[in-house]
Structure formats: structure tokens, C-alpha cells
Enzyme design. Structure first.
Site, PDB file in Angstrom:
ATOM      1  N   ASP A  85      64.965 175.372  63.963  1.00  0.00           N
ATOM      2  CA  ASP A  85      66.266 174.700  64.023  1.00  0.00           C
ATOM      3  C   ASP A  85      66.718 174.465  62.583  1.00  0.00           C
ATOM      4  O   ASP A  85      65.929 174.596  61.643  1.00  0.00           O
ATOM      5  CB  ASP A  85      66.116 173.358  64.769  1.00  0.00           C
ATOM      6  CG  ASP A  85      67.437 172.601  64.828  1.00  0.00           C
ATOM      7  OD1 ASP A  85      68.457 173.218  65.192  1.00  0.00           O
ATOM      8  OD2 ASP A  85      67.473 171.399  64.480  1.00  0.00           O
ATOM      9  N   SER A  86      67.976 174.053  62.429  1.00  0.00           N
ATOM     10  CA  SER A  86      68.459 173.718  61.100  1.00  0.00           C
ATOM     11  C   SER A  86      67.787 172.448  60.584  1.00  0.00           C
ATOM     12  O   SER A  86      67.794 172.189  59.390  1.00  0.00           O
ATOM     13  CB  SER A  86      69.967 173.510  61.142  1.00  0.00           C
ATOM     14  OG  SER A  86      70.290 172.551  62.117  1.00  0.00           O
ATOM     15  N   CYS A 104      68.447 175.905  67.549  1.00  0.00           N
ATOM     16  CA  CYS A 104      69.751 175.525  66.996  1.00  0.00           C
ATOM     17  C   CYS A 104      70.869 176.287  67.707  1.00  0.00           C
ATOM     18  O   CYS A 104      70.853 177.527  67.750  1.00  0.00           O
ATOM     19  CB  CYS A 104      69.746 175.866  65.505  1.00  0.00           C
ATOM     20  SG  CYS A 104      71.302 175.535  64.692  1.00  0.00           S
ATOM     21  N   GLU A 113      71.618 161.107  64.420  1.00  0.00           N
ATOM     22  CA  GLU A 113      70.592 160.950  63.379  1.00  0.00           C
ATOM     23  C   GLU A 113      70.489 159.515  62.894  1.00  0.00           C
ATOM     24  O   GLU A 113      69.421 159.033  62.538  1.00  0.00           O
ATOM     25  CB  GLU A 113      70.854 161.916  62.216  1.00  0.00           C
ATOM     26  CG  GLU A 113      70.638 163.343  62.655  1.00  0.00           C
ATOM     27  CD  GLU A 113      70.412 164.334  61.525  1.00  0.00           C
ATOM     28  OE1 GLU A 113      70.237 163.907  60.375  1.00  0.00           O
ATOM     29  OE2 GLU A 113      70.419 165.540  61.825  1.00  0.00           O
ATOM     30  N   CYS A 162      74.759 171.488  71.549  1.00  0.00           N
ATOM     31  CA  CYS A 162      74.243 171.158  70.214  1.00  0.00           C
ATOM     32  C   CYS A 162      72.944 170.388  70.416  1.00  0.00           C
ATOM     33  O   CYS A 162      72.842 169.568  71.338  1.00  0.00           O
ATOM     34  CB  CYS A 162      75.257 170.308  69.454  1.00  0.00           C
ATOM     35  SG  CYS A 162      74.642 169.707  67.865  1.00  0.00           S
ATOM     36  N   HIS A 199      71.715 167.920  69.045  1.00  0.00           N
ATOM     37  CA  HIS A 199      71.744 166.454  68.923  1.00  0.00           C
ATOM     38  C   HIS A 199      72.363 165.740  70.119  1.00  0.00           C
ATOM     39  O   HIS A 199      72.163 164.551  70.294  1.00  0.00           O
ATOM     40  CB  HIS A 199      72.551 166.060  67.685  1.00  0.00           C
ATOM     41  CG  HIS A 199      71.871 166.372  66.390  1.00  0.00           C
ATOM     42  ND1 HIS A 199      71.532 167.651  66.025  1.00  0.00           N
ATOM     43  CD2 HIS A 199      71.474 165.561  65.371  1.00  0.00           C
ATOM     44  CE1 HIS A 199      70.966 167.626  64.829  1.00  0.00           C
ATOM     45  NE2 HIS A 199      70.921 166.371  64.408  1.00  0.00           N
TER      46      HIS A 199
HETATM   47  N1  DGL Z   1      71.165 172.154  65.153  1.00  0.00           N
HETATM   48  C1  DGL Z   1      72.591 172.285  65.070  1.00  0.00           C
HETATM   49  C2  DGL Z   1      73.127 172.862  66.388  1.00  0.00           C
HETATM   50  O1  DGL Z   1      72.517 172.747  67.434  1.00  0.00           O
HETATM   51  C3  DGL Z   1      73.257 170.964  64.754  1.00  0.00           C
HETATM   52  C4  DGL Z   1      73.032 170.479  63.346  1.00  0.00           C
HETATM   53  C5  DGL Z   1      73.582 171.413  62.280  1.00  0.00           C
HETATM   54  O2  DGL Z   1      74.816 171.584  62.211  1.00  0.00           O
HETATM   55  O3  DGL Z   1      72.782 171.951  61.535  1.00  0.00           O
HETATM   56  O4  DGL Z   1      74.154 173.477  66.382  1.00  0.00           O
END
Ligand code: DGL
Length: 272
Positions: free
Chosen positions: A17-18, A80, A159, A191, A193
Site C-alpha cells: 500500500d502507499s 492501495c 489517520e 479507498c 482508509h
Molecule cells: N491507500 C490509498 C488508496 O487506497 C489512500 C492513501 C493515499 O492516497 O496514498 O487509494
């Protein structure tokens, strides 16, 4: 089963993931496949991916993939949404191992659920701009109407742990009222989050709107793929989970509790 097959089955699932959000996907994976070994990579040095260009996200995703391949994983999960929406076909060209993203499982589940043919999608700017969810939904059923809305601020709210307060509710209302008025009956949380904000999103949308958690659907798909390819770890031992980040492991440990339900003890910093 010969020795080699046994060895391959025990190899870890690689997930990237990012940053921290992918832990919501990892959590679903741990619940469904408790015996699997898992290696998680969070590219915390270069997040957010959601506001970056397609080219950059693809480049970062390839580097993440290469790290996981070097760890001898048996399959790769792109947790991600932003990376899933643009990079999966490129990653699949690099390796013969199964590579799956969160878009197709989330899109399929939404099509199965909708009764009135009106589906909403929320995600980062990158995910919405890619139209990946819309395209996958239309592949299954052209008649379905898809309505999209980027909700960038949700990432920071999740977050910071501002998930059930007034600010979260006001932000959710501002983003979601349009989708509510259109009369969607299904909303894809596109997403990593957003599952953290499920209560507030549900409060704003109303109980009758089905929320689709793409991460949860992806975990089910991972199980199906491993079963089908006879790669499921059939050992009785609880899986071993390892976590790597590209920056700030301490912060990752602190926030992990909110995303995973437990605080991580060990997170290693690596260079890609
Ligand atoms: N993990 C990213 C997503 O699911 C969200 C956070 C980011 O923008 O890096 O798109």
C-alpha cells in the site's frame, strides 16, 4: 504433496500500500486466512498516492512489487485503491505470480448487491479520475449507473483518529449529500482508509445504503485464488506477519492500532 509444493504453499502473500491504510485490507486477510504468512509493505516515504499522477503511481508500484518478489512471495495483493486502479496490468506483465488489486472484487460485489442499479463510488482523486471502478462495473452490467465522488479529506481524518466527531460528520455530509440525493443503494468504499469511517459514512447515508468494503471482498478473492491454484497454506500454525515501511516506522506502529485493531511491535524501515 511433495516437498516443493509444501514449500511453495508456505511462502508468504505479499501485500503493498502507499502507507498505513492497507492494514484494513491486511486485517480482512488475517481474519479469512489466519494460517497464511504475510509480508506487508507500506510506502510511507512517498505517500499519498491519491494525489499523484498515474505515471508516478505505476513507477512506485513496480518498485514495491520488486521488493515483494525478492522476499519470495507466492502472490501479490495491491491493497492501495489508487495503485490498483492504474498499475495492476503493468505489474502482471512483470511476474507470472497472481497479482490482484482491490477494484475488481469491490466492483463485482457492488453489482451483485445493487437492486436499483445506482452505485456510488468514493475514493482518492487518482482512483476516481482513473474511472477504474466505473469501467469494471460496466463490464459486468452496462445498464448500471455509476456516480463518483473523490473524498480526499477522509484519509487525513482516518489517520488522525477523527472518525466519529462533528468534523468527520460535517465532512461526510458535504461529500456524500449529492450521492444520497441521487438515490444510490450501494456505495463502494474505494479507498483503504474509508472502512475506518464506516460508522460516520453510514450515519450520513442512512442504514439502507449498502457499504461495500473493497478490502474485505479482496480478501475473499485471495482465498478463492489460492484454493483454485492449490497454493493455500494448509499448515496448522498461525501465520507469521512481517511489516516493512519506507519511512517513519514508529508512526506506523502508533497508528497501526486504529487500522489493525492491535499495535504492531515490529516494523522495519527499508530502502527501495
Ligand atoms: N491507500 C490509498 C488508496 O487506497 C489512500 C492513501 C493515499 O492516497 O496514498 O487509494
Amino acid at each position: 504433496m511433495n516437498k516443493l509444493q509444501k514449500y511453495i504453499k508456505r511462502r508468504p502473500i505479499g501485500i503493498f500500500d502507499s502507507g498505513i491504510g492497507g492494514l484494513t485490507v491486511a486485517k480482512s486477510l488475517f481474519n479469512i486466512l489466519p494460517n497464511e504468512n504475510v509480508i506487508y509493505l507500506g510506502d510511507t516515504a512517498r505517500l499519498p498516492y491519491g494525489a499523484k499522477s498515474k505515471e508516478t503511481v505505476i513507477l512506485y508500484s513496480i518498485e514495491n512489487l520488486k521488493f515483494l518478489l525478492a522476499k519470495k512471495v507466492k502472490m501479490i495483493v495491491v491493497a492501495c485503491n489508487t495503485a490498483s486502479s492504474v498499475a495492476v496490468p503493468f505489474l502482471q506483465k512483470i511476474t507470472k505470480l497472481p497479482v490482484i488489486g482491490v477494484i475488481i472484487p469491490g466492483a463485482k460485489a457492488s453489482v451483485e448487491y445493487t437492486k436499483n442499479g445506482k452505485i456510488g463510488v468514493i475514493g482518492t482523486l487518482g482512483t476516481i479520475r482513473s474511472k477504474a471502478y466505473r469501467n469494471e462495473i460496466k463490464k459486468v452490467n452496462k445498464e448500471i449507473d455509476v456516480y463518483s465522488q473523490p473524498c480526499s479529506l477522509f484519509v487525513q481524518l482516518a489517520e488522525d483518529g477523527w472518525t466519529d466527531n462533528k468534523i468527520a460528520e460535517l465532512t461526510a455530509k458535504e461529500y456524500l449529500n449529492g450521492l444520497k440525493e441521487i438515490g444510490i443503494d450501494t456505495l463502494i468504499l474505494g479507498c483503504t482508509h474509508y472502512p475506518i469511517l464506516k460508522n460516520t459514512i453510514s450515519k450520513v447515508m442512512g442504514k439502507n445504503i449498502k457499504l461495500i468494503d473493497s478490502g474485505e471482498e479482496t480478501a475473499k478473492e485471495v482465498k478463492r485464488i489460492l484454493e483454485k491454484s492449490e497454493l493455500l497454506n494448509t499448515g496448522k500454525k498461525k501465520g507469521d506477519h512481517k511489516f516493512f515501511v519506507t519511512d517513519f516506522p514508529n508512526n506506523f506502529k502508533i497508528i497501526s492500532e486504529r487500522f489493525l485493531g492491535k499495535k504492531l511491535k515490529e516494523v522495519k524501515k527499508i530502502k527501495l
